[in-house]
Motif scaffolding. Sequence first.
Motif, PDB file in Angstrom:
ATOM      1  N   GLY A 122       0.874  -1.092  -0.243  1.00 42.94           N
ATOM      2  CA  GLY A 122       0.031   0.122   0.001  1.00 42.94           C
ATOM      3  C   GLY A 122       0.484   1.513   0.151  1.00 42.94           C
ATOM      4  N   LYS A 123       1.859   1.577   0.806  1.00 43.77           N
ATOM      5  CA  LYS A 123       2.750   2.140   0.959  1.00 43.77           C
ATOM      6  C   LYS A 123       3.702   2.956  -0.480  1.00 43.77           C
ATOM      7  CE  LYS A 123       3.254   2.476   5.473  1.00 43.77           C
ATOM      8  NZ  LYS A 123       4.370   2.238   7.105  1.00 43.77           N
ATOM      9  N   MET A 124       3.815   1.269  -1.003  1.00 44.12           N
ATOM     10  CA  MET A 124       4.401   1.668  -2.336  1.00 44.12           C
ATOM     11  C   MET A 124       3.247   1.926  -3.662  1.00 44.12           C
ATOM     12  SD  MET A 124       7.306  -1.320  -2.303  1.00 44.12           S
ATOM     13  CE  MET A 124       6.469  -2.511  -2.447  1.00 44.12           C
ATOM     14  N   SER A 125       2.350   1.735  -3.610  1.00 43.91           N
ATOM     15  CA  SER A 125       1.814   1.948  -4.181  1.00 43.91           C
ATOM     16  C   SER A 125       1.611   3.613  -4.291  1.00 43.91           C
ATOM     17  CB  SER A 125       0.720   0.996  -4.433  1.00 43.91           C
ATOM     18  OG  SER A 125       0.389  -0.200  -4.662  1.00 43.91           O
ATOM     19  N   LYS A 130       1.885   9.295  -6.185  1.00 43.66           N
ATOM     20  CA  LYS A 130       1.299  10.031  -5.610  1.00 43.66           C
ATOM     21  C   LYS A 130       2.346  11.198  -6.319  1.00 43.66           C
ATOM     22  CE  LYS A 130      -0.783  10.592  -1.245  1.00 43.66           C
ATOM     23  NZ  LYS A 130      -0.859  10.184  -0.024  1.00 43.66           N
ATOM     24  N   SER A 131       4.041  10.740  -7.581  1.00 43.86           N
ATOM     25  CA  SER A 131       4.680  11.315  -8.287  1.00 43.86           C
ATOM     26  C   SER A 131       4.501  11.981  -8.692  1.00 43.86           C
ATOM     27  CB  SER A 131       5.771  10.418  -8.323  1.00 43.86           C
ATOM     28  OG  SER A 131       6.741  10.617  -8.465  1.00 43.86           O
ATOM     29  N   SER A 135       3.655  11.135 -13.066  1.00 42.96           N
ATOM     30  CA  SER A 135       1.877  12.076 -13.104  1.00 42.96           C
ATOM     31  C   SER A 135       1.533  11.678 -14.130  1.00 42.96           C
ATOM     32  CB  SER A 135       2.191  13.287 -13.079  1.00 42.96           C
ATOM     33  OG  SER A 135       2.220  13.932 -13.211  1.00 42.96           O
ATOM     34  N   GLU A 136       1.556  11.443 -15.095  1.00 38.00           N
ATOM     35  CA  GLU A 136       1.295  11.348 -16.571  1.00 38.00           C
ATOM     36  C   GLU A 136       0.583  10.206 -16.579  1.00 38.00           C
ATOM     37  OE1 GLU A 136       2.451  12.805 -21.552  1.00 38.00           O
ATOM     38  OE2 GLU A 136       3.842  12.590 -20.118  1.00 38.00           O
ATOM     39  N   ILE A 137       1.772   8.832 -16.269  1.00 36.81           N
ATOM     40  CA  ILE A 137       1.185   7.952 -16.624  1.00 36.81           C
ATOM     41  C   ILE A 137       0.487   7.506 -15.516  1.00 36.81           C
ATOM     42  CG2 ILE A 137       1.972   5.184 -16.475  1.00 36.81           C
ATOM     43  CD1 ILE A 137       3.062   6.749 -18.836  1.00 36.81           C
ATOM     44  N   THR A 138       0.175   7.710 -13.898  1.00 39.82           N
ATOM     45  CA  THR A 138      -0.664   7.431 -13.406  1.00 39.82           C
ATOM     46  C   THR A 138      -1.794   7.841 -13.697  1.00 39.82           C
ATOM     47  OG1 THR A 138       1.062   7.756 -11.528  1.00 39.82           O
ATOM     48  CG2 THR A 138      -1.412   7.928 -10.911  1.00 39.82           C
TER      49      THR A 138
END
Length: 268
Positions: A122-125, A130-131, A135-138
Amino acid sequence: MRNALDKEYLEHCVFGQLADYADFYRSLSDSTMSWISQGTNSAINIDTYVFSSMQGTLESINDILFKGRINDAYALLRKYYDATIINLYSNLYLSDNFSIDNFIVEKINNWVKGKETIPSFGKMSEYIIKSPKVSEITQLVYSNGAFKGSSFEELRQRCNDHTHYLYYHNLLSNDNEVYLQNRLATLDSFSKDLKDIFILHLSYLFYQNDHYMMSSDYVDSLDCGLTPEEDSQYWVASFIQDIFNKVIKVNRPDIAETIKGKTAMKLE
């Protein structure tokens, strides 16, 4: 009782997927070995063995699925999913924290050396999502901009359902002698989940580390004492172009165009 696996099951497209993906990770493991993992004191790129481990997991899934053990295969699919997130997180964390003043990034280096555990899934995801660097891929992978409520949360839950026997029918899917009306439907779902994880991994990986797409031609020329062809440092390895065409461009043309728009690599 006789084996309940029929021809349609044994010739399902998922077995071709698994073979293609495993071959891809084998090639990627070999081709990235010479890249230095900045922020660690590892002599070999730490991703090399992450990729070869993924190859092994996919080969294990193939063997288990061929015996009709869909439930066990989902447990390994969760492991593969974990590995992709660990890989993306470690690369992103190194990128965020490596500098001339912080030459060794302790959190990742300690994990490599077996001195510290990696954060929870969860923390890694959350860190990845949030990076601002990716963000464009997210925005394309997580349509709602978050893990919670996304299709990947549902995928993760399916893996957990099978891993922990949360429903009785999950247990039954591990018995290849029981007739299950929905066996092929479950295999179809597994195939889609596998593809979605694979696309997630490659989307972030090549968006962030586009040098991983580089063919060996440029370095091979230097090793042979030859002058490399002009712009050959931007040539893409054929196995990467092949999987890009076959999987990402076909299933997620929006992600394909985003990666092509960011990289200087000659990705077709």
